[in-house]
Design a protein around this motif. Structure first.
Motif, PDB file in Angstrom:
ATOM      1  N   ALA A 100       3.654  10.160   6.154  1.00  0.00           N
ATOM      2  CA  ALA A 100       3.487   8.772   5.728  1.00  0.00           C
ATOM      3  C   ALA A 100       2.490   8.657   4.579  1.00  0.00           C
ATOM      4  N   LYS A 101       1.722   9.748   4.321  1.00  0.00           N
ATOM      5  CA  LYS A 101       0.803   9.713   3.183  1.00  0.00           C
ATOM      6  C   LYS A 101       1.584   9.776   1.872  1.00  0.00           C
ATOM      7  N   GLY A 102       2.859  10.099   1.970  1.00  0.00           N
ATOM      8  CA  GLY A 102       3.740  10.001   0.810  1.00  0.00           C
ATOM      9  C   GLY A 102       4.319   8.594   0.773  1.00  0.00           C
ATOM     10  N   SER A 107      10.921   2.662  -1.590  1.00  0.00           N
ATOM     11  CA  SER A 107       9.766   2.046  -2.242  1.00  0.00           C
ATOM     12  C   SER A 107       9.446   2.734  -3.562  1.00  0.00           C
TER      13      SER A 107
ATOM     14  N   ALA B 177      -4.016   8.338  -2.684  1.00  0.00           N
ATOM     15  CA  ALA B 177      -2.688   8.448  -2.073  1.00  0.00           C
ATOM     16  C   ALA B 177      -1.665   7.586  -2.803  1.00  0.00           C
ATOM     17  N   CYS B 178      -2.115   6.478  -3.361  1.00  0.00           N
ATOM     18  CA  CYS B 178      -1.195   5.498  -3.962  1.00  0.00           C
ATOM     19  C   CYS B 178      -0.546   6.046  -5.223  1.00  0.00           C
ATOM     20  N   MET B 226       3.879   0.422  -0.433  1.00  0.00           N
ATOM     21  CA  MET B 226       4.433   1.691   0.047  1.00  0.00           C
ATOM     22  C   MET B 226       3.753   2.123   1.346  1.00  0.00           C
ATOM     23  N   SER B 228       1.206   4.191   1.675  1.00  0.00           N
ATOM     24  CA  SER B 228       0.576   5.518   1.678  1.00  0.00           C
ATOM     25  C   SER B 228      -0.933   5.402   1.891  1.00  0.00           C
ATOM     26  N   ALA B 231      -1.915   5.199   5.518  1.00  0.00           N
ATOM     27  CA  ALA B 231      -1.640   6.475   6.177  1.00  0.00           C
ATOM     28  C   ALA B 231      -2.715   7.499   5.821  1.00  0.00           C
ATOM     29  N   ALA B 232      -3.242   7.407   4.604  1.00  0.00           N
ATOM     30  CA  ALA B 232      -4.229   8.391   4.151  1.00  0.00           C
ATOM     31  C   ALA B 232      -5.650   8.008   4.542  1.00  0.00           C
TER      32      ALA B 232
END
Lengths: 223, 265
Positions: A100-102, A107, B177-178, B226, B228, B231-232
């Protein structure tokens, strides 16, 4: 409008409001367009009569102008933000994370699904709205036979494939866009987040399948 | 610590971003480390690498670190494309080598974003976040004795949400992360921690506006939802906060009493 508001709307956050609101207008439009298309399953006359009723109403020009303004805002703002974001993140990483870090495919690809949708939209208007003009008479009224043109187009394999690919991309664009606009407009609550995501998912599937039903029906049943 | 438990050591291949300074081009350089203990933290593994490099008369890898207990937000690395590595809710210093396997190749890069220029190797300049905070992330109070802790009643749920937002350690992993290099998760956590509480009400419109102007000025990207960032985030700050910031900013835009003045700041 005071200058103050313009500075708010021009910020990275304000421009997201523009994306969300203009996107939602088109989200509602594609649903009504799709539902209208389904009249082809009723009869050729019903389909033509619906198109006649729609285009003979003078309010259509207001609606069309609004749609053009909103999609213009959506595209221009989207491209502007994408260009800014390429500048603010010039390099990605050597490894693309799968967690999920991707980021999800839908999106990440909004700019591309959006650009192709816009190209499709322009060609779509040329093909149908400004395309061959056949005439027919329903209930004694002389009107355009748009049904004939639709059948002609969707009898060609190449056109059905192109239309199919574009509609899948429209669905992908909606999948990320619908749920995302709720978040941008500040609608996020642990109680409703799953419902919003599910709504976006269902909405995109229903719209894409609804549109796709017509070419498949024409190609396999009528063709 | 390394070497105490030879039977369980690992061999790790590293590809580490080496960059002399802000003005030079960087590149990934291969290193191999034997005898890595699974109990080492990721940073301790780098300490071992640096000891080896120093012994060879090579330049050690520069990386930021301070508390090494997951609360300061200094350690900033992107490990295999993931800020703070593969584990969720964990800073790099709290990531242990047991997360990896013997023989793994690990790519380590600095946080990447235009607003975070590389100082050297894995060290980035993240002071842009400080300037956003200084632009409005505070409550102006008359100094004097500390007020009584329970003088202002706050619902438990609200206090919890504010506390969760305040857990942000400003490490910048959200920006890293973005894919757009957006700092919205960071800014929204800072906006939320105040706007949820009574003490933050007086300045809420000015605060969100000024922090967003500063964020744009620092060349952070825009949010494309998104997720990310969340999540990070080693402190597991939620994207709910970004929605709250969207509300706060919209509110300031539409109802802000000092909107015109704030816009001209």
């Amino acid at each position: 409008m005071s200058q103050g508001i313009l500075r708010y709307l021009g910020s990275t956050m304000g421009r997201k409001y523009i994306m969300a609101i203009s996107g939602l207008v088109w989200t509602l439009f594609v649903l009504t367009h799709m539902l209208g298309n389904l009249l082809i399953f009723a009869s050729a006359d019903a389909y033509n009569f619906y198109a006649y009723k729609l285009t003979s109403n003078p309010l259509i020009y207001v609606a069309e102008a609004a749609l053009v303004v909103f999609i213009g805002m959506h595209a221009a703002t989207g491209i502007g933000l994408r260009m800014r974001n390429s500048r603010t993140k010039p390099n990605l990483y050597a490894v693309t994370p799968k967690s999920a870090k991707g980021a999800s495919v839908t999106s990440k690809s909004m700019i591309w699904s959006g650009t192709i949708t816009l190209v499709f939209l322009i060609l779509h208007l040329i093909t149908f709205k400004f395309g061959a003009y056949y005439e027919t008479t329903v209930d004694g009224i002389l009107m355009r036979d748009i049904h004939k043109l639709v059948v002609e187009c969707f009898s060609q394999t190449g056109y059905v494939v192109w239309y199919g690919v574009c509609l899948v991309l429209v669905g992908m664009h909606l999948y990320h866009g619908v749920a995302s606009s709720f978040q941008t407009l500040g609608i996020n609550h642990p109680k409703f987040n799953n419902a919003i995501k599910g709504f976006g998912w269902a909405y995109s599937i229903v719209v894409a399948l609804g549109f796709l039903a017509v070419p498949f029906y024409v190609f396999f049943v009528k063709g | 610590m390394a070497g105490n438990n030879n039977s369980r050591t690992m061999r790790i291949n590293l590809k580490v971003w080496r960059q002399k300074n802000q003005n030079t081009e960087g590149r990934l350089v291969d290193y191999a480390l034997d005898n890595v203990s699974p109990d080492m933290s990721f940073l301790e593994m780098f300490d071992v690498l640096n000891e080896k490099l120093v012994a060879q008369n090579d330049e050690p890898v520069a990386f930021a670190h301070d508390c090494r207990e997951g609360i300061c937000g200094s350690c900033a690395m992107v490990i295999d494309g993931e800020p703070h590595g593969p584990q969720t809710g964990t800073t790099t210093c709290q990531l242990h080598m047991r997360t990896f396997s013997d023989g793994d190749t690990i790519v380590v890069e600095p946080f990447r974003a235009k607003a975070f220029p590389v100082v050297k190797d894995l060290v980035t300049n993240r002071t842009a976040l400080d300037r956003i905070q200084a632009a409005g992330g505070y409550v102006s109070v008359a100094t004097g004795n500390a007020p009584d802790g329970n003088a202002i009643p706050i619902a438990k749920e609200i206090a919890d949400m504010a506390m969760d937002a305040a857990a942000c350690i400003q490490c910048g992993a959200c920006v890293a992360a973005c894919r757009n290099g957006s700092a919205m998760l960071f800014v929204s956590a800072k906006v939320s921690q105040f706007s949820l509480l009574p003490q933050g009400q007086a300045e809420r419109e000015r605060r969100v506006s000024r922090m967003v102007w500063q964020m744009d000025e620092e060349d952070f990207g825009s949010c494309t939802n998104m997720g990310s960032c969340a999540a990070a985030c080693p402190k597991e700050i939620k994207v709910e906060n970004i929605a709250r910031m969207n509300r706060e900013f919209g509110r300031a835009m539409i109802f802000g009493r000092d909107r015109k003045q704030t816009a001209e700041d």
